[in-house]
Design an enzyme around this catalytic site. Structure first.
Site, PDB file in Angstrom:
ATOM      1  N   HIS A  41       9.126  -8.064   4.911  1.00 58.95           N
ATOM      2  CA  HIS A  41       8.433  -9.333   4.650  1.00 58.95           C
ATOM      3  C   HIS A  41       9.109 -10.524   5.338  1.00 58.95           C
ATOM      4  CE1 HIS A  41       5.583  -7.657   1.920  1.00 58.95           C
ATOM      5  NE2 HIS A  41       6.477  -7.302   1.025  1.00 58.95           N
ATOM      6  N   ASP A  87       6.254   2.347  -2.765  1.00 58.02           N
ATOM      7  CA  ASP A  87       5.575   1.693  -3.873  1.00 58.02           C
ATOM      8  C   ASP A  87       4.074   1.930  -3.882  1.00 58.02           C
ATOM      9  OD1 ASP A  87       5.606   0.230  -1.542  1.00 58.02           O
ATOM     10  OD2 ASP A  87       6.278  -1.651  -2.465  1.00 58.02           O
ATOM     11  N   ASP A 122       4.664   1.049   3.312  1.00 58.34           N
ATOM     12  CA  ASP A 122       4.881   0.301   2.069  1.00 58.34           C
ATOM     13  C   ASP A 122       3.524  -0.194   1.560  1.00 58.34           C
ATOM     14  OD1 ASP A 122       7.474  -1.353   0.716  1.00 58.34           O
ATOM     15  OD2 ASP A 122       5.530  -2.328   0.472  1.00 58.34           O
ATOM     16  N   HIS A 149       2.808  -2.935   0.263  1.00 57.72           N
ATOM     17  CA  HIS A 149       2.615  -4.339   0.624  1.00 57.72           C
ATOM     18  C   HIS A 149       2.652  -4.476   2.148  1.00 57.72           C
ATOM     19  CE1 HIS A 149       4.436  -4.353  -3.444  1.00 57.72           C
ATOM     20  NE2 HIS A 149       3.540  -5.308  -3.657  1.00 57.72           N
TER      21      HIS A 149
END
Length: 308
Positions: free
Chosen positions: A125, A245, A162, A164
């Site tokens: 991120h 995740d 991931d 996200h």
């Protein structure tokens, strides 16, 4: 040829507030599952501290100094609403970068078959000038640039599964066709980026997944979008931003994958590394916040890496 595992006790000393999902227990859970005799053949190495100058491969000096200034002498400092730093966070982040770069060295020298880096804080991120989403610096982006600068890799692919979207990696390579960024991720979900229409210089391939989907939709995204992009790009190195995740147990999202899905995806990327990259593949831990789901998923991932 063996699979190498890099980790380091300093990663446990990046302290987050009580109740924060990105916590040291994540690495403890991974350590326990990889202590099983099934992983006896893992080549275990202590992560080297990184060269701070390599952070500048993906981030400008002014930003690096701003992050350094946020490091507290005691307690926990707030970087943004989700991201914090403690006294050892700088050393942990730099060591994570050192491990990723060492992994790149390993696969280009042919010392090992592939590498998994169990480090924290995560990185995908972190944008060019912004730390966010639990991430200080973008480890995968730095490793990609390191491969290009130190090993003359012409094309590097980063595959991010991931749950996200890796907005930071997309931001850093948005207009750079020498790096392919491919992502499967839940949408809508934090950080709100990752639409199919976000294509950069033709080097960004996003495959968003709707909430409550699972194995079939995930695998179809790989087969229809991610793997064809890799074949067209023919990278000299594949880096996995390996967040776990999207596992059905994870508390932060609603994608219902199982350990078998991560095993399968790992195998697919290993096939492409064999086809295009002389088997060069480096995997970097990103998210994964249910300890059991994380541990079982990492076990499946590393187990597949070890099968060669």
């Amino acid at each position: 040829m063996v699979t190498r595992l890099y980790t380091h006790p300093i990663f446990l000393e990046h302290i987050t507030p009580p109740g924060h999902p990105e916590r040291p227990d994540r690495l403890r859970a991974i350590g326990r599952v990889l202590d099983d005799e099934a992983f006896a053949a893992l080549d275990r190495a202590e992560a080297p501290e990184g060269d701070e100058a390599t952070i500048l491969y993906a981030h400008p000096q002014e930003f690096v100094e701003r992050v350094r200034a946020l490091m507290p002498d005691t307690g926990i400092a707030r970087v943004d609403a989700d991201t914090t730093a403690s006294p050892k966070s700088w050393q942990a982040a730099v060591t994570a970068i050192g491990a990723a770069n060492a992994a790149v060295d390993d696969v280009f020298r042919g010392d090992v078959a592939n590498v998994f880096v169990a480090a924290r804080p995560p990185g995908h991120h972190a944008e060019k000038t912004t730390s966010m989403g639990f991430c200080l610096f973008n480890t995968a982006a730095i490793a990609a640039r390191y491969a290009q600068r130190q090993h003359q890799a012409e094309r590097v692919a980063i595959v991010d599964w991931d749950v996200h979207h890796g907005n930071g990696t997309q931001d850093i390579f948005w207009d750079d066709p020498s790096v392919l960024y491919c992502s499967t991720h839940q949408m809508p979900l934090y950080p709100g980026t990752g639409a199919v229409s976000e294509t950069g210089a033709g080097n960004i391939v996003n495959a968003p997944l709707a909430p409550q989907t699972g194995s079939e939709v995930f695998r179809d995204a790989f087969l229809s979008r991610i793997l064809p992009a890799l074949d067209n790009f023919a990278p000299d190195l594949i880096i996995i931003s390996a967040g776990f995740d999207a596992h059905h147990r994870d508390p932060l999202a609603e994608i219902n994958l199982t350990e078998d899905d991560f095993d399968w995806a790992t195998g697919q990327l290993m096939q492409r590394a064999g086809r295009h990259s002389d088997n060069r593949l480096v995997s970097l831990l990103e998210g994964g916040y249910d300890l059991q789901g994380l541990a079982f998923s990492v076990a499946a991932h590393v187990g597949r890496l070890m099968k060669g």
